[in-house]
Each structure stands twice: as C-alpha cells, then as structure tokens.
Design a protein around this motif. Structure first.
Motif, PDB file in Angstrom:
ATOM      1  N   ASP A 103       0.837  -1.190   0.000  1.00  0.00           N
ATOM      2  CA  ASP A 103       0.000   0.000   0.000  1.00  0.00           C
ATOM      3  C   ASP A 103       0.877   1.247   0.000  1.00  0.00           C
ATOM      4  O   ASP A 103       2.102   1.153   0.098  1.00  0.00           O
ATOM      5  N   GLU A 104       0.252   2.388  -0.098  1.00  0.00           N
ATOM      6  CA  GLU A 104       0.932   3.674  -0.007  1.00  0.00           C
ATOM      7  C   GLU A 104       0.743   4.210   1.404  1.00  0.00           C
ATOM      8  O   GLU A 104      -0.397   4.309   1.885  1.00  0.00           O
ATOM      9  N   ARG A 105       1.834   4.551   2.055  1.00  0.00           N
ATOM     10  CA  ARG A 105       1.809   4.968   3.461  1.00  0.00           C
ATOM     11  C   ARG A 105       0.816   6.104   3.711  1.00  0.00           C
ATOM     12  O   ARG A 105      -0.023   6.026   4.600  1.00  0.00           O
ATOM     13  N   ARG A 106       0.889   7.172   2.925  1.00  0.00           N
ATOM     14  CA  ARG A 106       0.034   8.341   3.205  1.00  0.00           C
ATOM     15  C   ARG A 106      -1.443   8.009   3.023  1.00  0.00           C
ATOM     16  O   ARG A 106      -2.294   8.494   3.772  1.00  0.00           O
ATOM     17  N   HIS A 126       5.269  -2.416   2.624  1.00  0.00           N
ATOM     18  CA  HIS A 126       5.089  -1.769   1.325  1.00  0.00           C
ATOM     19  C   HIS A 126       5.347  -2.714   0.148  1.00  0.00           C
ATOM     20  O   HIS A 126       4.574  -2.759  -0.800  1.00  0.00           O
TER      21      HIS A 126
END
Length: 185
Positions: A103-106, A126
C-alpha cells in the motif's frame, strides 16, 4: 494406428485440465490450510506505518495472544471488515496488529485517521515481503498468534460478527487460557 491416437492427445489433455479447473471452483479460500500453522511468525524487521523511524519485529508480537490482520486501502473487503475490527478493538479482548500490505503509506494513514485505527501496532509492508513470507493469498487475511509468537490459525477473508463469534473468539479464549496456564499475561 499410432497417428490416430496422437490426434486425440490434445482432447485428453483438455479434459484432464477441465476436471481440475472444475474442482477448483468449489474450493473455499477461507478453508485453505496455512503451511505456517504451528510455526513462528516469520522473522521480519519493518517500519511502523505511522512512524518510519520505529521498527517493528516478529519479537514485538510475543507476550500476548494477538490477532494479526493483513489489510490495504485498495481492498474492498478490508473496508467491509474495518468496522468490525473497530468494534473488537473497543472491547479490548485481544490486541490487533495490522500489516498494511502493498500500500501507499500516506493513503493508509489518511484512511485510519478518517475511519479509525483498530490496531495496537501497524506494520508497513510496502513491498509485500512479510505477506509473501506468511503465504498471503490476498487481503484481508488474519492470523491468530499465541503468546509465544506461534501462528495457531489462519483465516482468509473479511472478519464479521459470525466469523468472530463462531471461530476466532472461541479460539482466542482457548489460547488465552493456555497462556495463563503457562504464566504468561
């Protein structure tokens, strides 16, 4: 005579493959066995989702019976499951550790801020290494971990009240009783 038999070979191969594929239609992914049941959580050192400077390891998961939940913002079933995890977290019956998978952290942080964060710890996976080591087929998947860090059960699919009441919570209670008998918290 041999030439005629060779002509039927593709048909035979096609029929055999068709039988295997047909049988696969009736497999339940929730019932797939995990090769890791009865084995320790694979060794890892990954960042916390919320704080890239904080490292979480497999050793961090030891000490209490816990639910390890693989989730992602791109996963519709994870969105269905999330309110149930929030409910279970509020009941404080078992720590829930998240693995934010590929996934994308933000985006993940924003979603948890918006929808609530049921996780005691949230591991940022990630590139999916930990998921691969766990044998994750897809999100969501959950693993019951005993107080020694041993995987005792794997569940593929979203957790809802039925799954919680019929399967997971009785197993959690059993594992917590085992931990108490061994003197763990």
């Amino acid at each position: 005579m041999k030439k005629r038999l060779v002509l039927f070979l593709p048909l035979v191969v096609f029929l055999v493959m068709g039988i295997f594929l047909y049988k696969g239609l009736f497999l339940n992914p929730e019932k797939l066995d995990s090769a890791l049941e009865g084995k320790p959580v694979p060794a890892f050192q990954l960042e916390s989702l919320e704080d890239s400077g904080k490292i979480i390891t497999n050793e961090s998961l030891k000490g209490k019976v816990a639910l390890l939940n693989v989730w992602a913002t791109w996963c519709p079933s994870c969105k269905y499951e999330h309110p149930y995890l929030m409910r279970f977290a509020r009941q404080n019956l078992v720590p829930i550790y998240g693995i934010n998978y590929r996934d994308e952290r933000r985006l993940a942080i924003r979603e948890l801020q918006r929808e609530g964060d049921p996780y005691t710890k949230n591991i940022f996976d990630h590139d999916g290494r930990l998921g691969l080591d766990l044998g994750v087929y897809g999100a969501p998947e959950s693993y019951l971990i005993d107080h020694n860090g041993i995987i005792r059960f794997r569940y593929a699919g979203p957790i809802d009240m039925r799954v919680w009441n019929d399967t997971l919570y009785p197993m959690i209670q059993e594992l917590q009783a085992e931990a108490k008998a061994e003197g763990a918290s």
